[in-house]
Write a protein that holds these residues in place. Structure first.
Motif, short mmCIF file in Angstrom:
data_model
loop_
_atom_site.label_atom_id
_atom_site.label_comp_id
_atom_site.label_asym_id
_atom_site.label_seq_id
_atom_site.Cartn_x
_atom_site.Cartn_y
_atom_site.Cartn_z
N VAL A 164 0.71 6.32 -7.55
CA VAL A 164 -0.48 6.89 -8.18
C VAL A 164 -0.17 8.24 -8.81
CG1 VAL A 164 -2.76 7.86 -7.67
CG2 VAL A 164 -2.14 5.61 -6.78
N THR A 196 -3.20 11.00 1.63
CA THR A 196 -3.52 10.47 0.30
C THR A 196 -4.93 10.88 -0.10
OG1 THR A 196 -2.05 8.58 0.54
CG2 THR A 196 -3.81 8.38 -1.07
N SER A 254 -2.53 7.66 4.91
CA SER A 254 -3.82 7.41 4.28
C SER A 254 -4.67 8.68 4.28
CB SER A 254 -4.56 6.28 5.00
OG SER A 254 -3.83 5.07 4.91
N ALA A 265 2.11 1.64 -3.55
CA ALA A 265 1.02 1.96 -4.46
C ALA A 265 0.58 3.42 -4.29
CB ALA A 265 -0.16 1.01 -4.21
N ASP A 266 0.51 3.87 -3.04
CA ASP A 266 0.09 5.25 -2.79
C ASP A 266 1.02 6.26 -3.46
OD1 ASP A 266 -2.03 4.40 -1.36
OD2 ASP A 266 -1.43 5.26 0.56
N VAL A 281 0.83 -1.20 0.00
CA VAL A 281 0.00 0.00 0.00
C VAL A 281 0.87 1.26 0.00
CG1 VAL A 281 -1.73 1.29 1.29
CG2 VAL A 281 -1.92 -1.19 1.11
N THR A 318 -0.65 -1.58 -9.51
CA THR A 318 -1.17 -0.21 -9.46
C THR A 318 -1.57 0.32 -10.82
OG1 THR A 318 0.15 0.24 -7.48
CG2 THR A 318 -0.72 2.14 -8.66
N THR A 341 -6.90 4.33 -2.87
CA THR A 341 -5.70 3.84 -2.19
C THR A 341 -5.69 4.23 -0.71
OG1 THR A 341 -4.50 5.79 -3.01
CG2 THR A 341 -4.27 3.74 -4.26
#
Length: 425
Positions: free
Chosen positions: A37, A98, A95, A33-34, A30, A159, A179
């Motif tokens: 993006v 994001t 998070s 992936a974040d 994660v 992703t 995400t």
């Protein structure tokens, strides 16, 4: 819940290792992936906010600036408050930022959001590294870390395949909201399921004192490993940042199709990362044996990729370059993780990761300026310098844990032989 002893409870210790690997794999997946993006939405951001490639590169660099600045504070926090707690803080905070990036309304807002996001993610790597060290034996460590860090390459595959269609249908903001939700789910899993450390693995907090920090920062060998990481990251983050834009703007490849093409080198990187971990365990360090030939191959194929006249050649040469560079990731960490005393793992690993984030901070805007002023060919050719730096530092660093301890002074831990005797007694 008492901590399992590797000697007294081998089954419990094995479960501890397996569960730790799974949870850290998910968290790193994660995490990576974040941050990927943003690379997929750069063309959309450039069009919506009328940004040059240099400005787009600065958006990426804002993350790496904060990420780099927070590596050492993150190590201090992990050594002082514990790996589990700091990882939880990081997961929740990144998070949040994001999700907030999805509400950005201007170039300035994007810079602020990405900087805050980088600060939140920046405290995670040293905490994750400490969590792994506390829950594995030295003999297991590099193989386990190779599996965990292969998550970065898996994220690079998943992703673009998952996010590119999402962006095409719902717009670029939806990618950040999705995400962020995954980050919250992984936080809950880590909070509830991360095992207790192995017996005797929790170190004192001497490294988190001002004296311990100063002692760590004065150890020159750590900064040479940091420069090695800098060279590696220049290559990986330069490619990761600009290949989506290059395929879209120069080759006319739709974003969804570009996502499929990006999966090819990412799959090679995942394989190479795991293989590099196995090689590290087998070689007992000795990163020069892997990094020198691998970076030589990476430099050659980066140049071939940069000046390839066909899309097929660009992807094929790029895949080989990424595979060769990714072989170096785990060998780069092998000697420090084996040689550092447990009390200094958080801050010591943070110094090395700091070098990598400076590479990620430098490469995107430099390449953006080169692409605007000269061409994308010049921008991609620039990445070969990263291979040169990494190879040079491989020649100037200790090749095994004992040699590392000899130059690291009080930061060096006990030898693996003495650790094994202590565990079995």
């Amino acid at each position: 819940m008492s901590a399992p002893s590797p000697a007294a409870a081998p089954d419990a210790a094995a479960r501890t290792v397996r569960t730790t690997v799974v949870l850290l794999f998910a968290a790193w997946l994660v995490d990576y992936a974040d941050r990927l993006v943003i690379n997929l939405v750069l063309p959309s951001l450039g069009a919506e906010f009328d940004l040059s490639r240099g400005q787009q590169g600065l958006i990426v660099s804002a993350f790496f600036l904060a990420y780099a600045l927070c590596q050492i504070p993150g190590g201090l926090l992990a050594d002082r408050f514990g790996a589990r707690r700091v990882m939880g803080w990081a997961l929740l905070a990144w998070s949040l930022f994001t999700a907030l990036t999805g509400f950005a309304w201007s170039f300035a807002a994007l810079l602020v959001m990405r900087f805050a996001f980088g600060a939140a993610e920046g405290v995670f790597p040293p905490a994750a590294m400490k969590a792994l060290v506390e829950r594995t034996t030295p003999a297991q460590r590099m193989g386990a870390n190779g599996l965990i860090m292969s998550s970065n390459a898996i994220a690079a595959i998943v992703t673009p395949l998952a996010v590119a269609p999402l962006i095409a249908v719902f717009g670029w903001r939806s990618a950040f909201f999705s995400t962020a939700a995954l980050g919250v789910l992984v936080y809950a899993a880590v909070r509830l399921r991360l095992p207790q450390p192995l017996a005797g693995a929790v170190a004192d907090d001497s490294a988190s004192s001002p004296r311990g920090l100063g002692r760590t920062l004065r150890v020159g060998v750590l900064w040479r490993f940091a420069l090695m990481m800098f060279g590696y990251s220049v290559i990986l983050w330069g490619l990761t940042t600009w290949i989506p834009s290059y395929l879209s703007e120069e080759r006319g490849v739709p974003l969804a199709s570009a996502g499929a093409l990006l999966a090819v080198p990412a799959l090679g990187a995942a394989t190479a990362t795991v293989l590099g971990g196995r090689l590290s365990d087998r070689l007992g360090g000795h990163h020069r044996k892997v990094i020198l030939p691998s970076m030589a191959v990476a430099a050659v194929f980066l140049m071939l990729m940069a000046f390839s006249g066909s899309l097929t050649g660009f992807v094929a040469f790029g895949t080989i370059a990424v595979f060769a560079a990714s072989l170096c990731y785990m060998p780069l960490f092998a000697v420090p993780l084996r040689g550092l005393a447990p009390a200094y793992v958080g801050v010591g690993s943070a110094v090395i990761v700091f070098g990598g984030q400076v590479g990620g901070m430098v490469a995107p805007p430099v390449m953006g300026v080169l692409a605007d002023a000269i061409s994308f060919e010049a921008a991609f050719a620039f990445l070969a310098l990263g291979a040169v730096v990494a190879a040079l530092m491989a020649l100037l660093t200790p090749q095994d844990a004992d040699a590392f301890r000899a130059v690291a002074g009080p930061l060096g831990g006990p030898s693996e032989l003495s650790s094994s005797v202590k565990e079995s007694s």
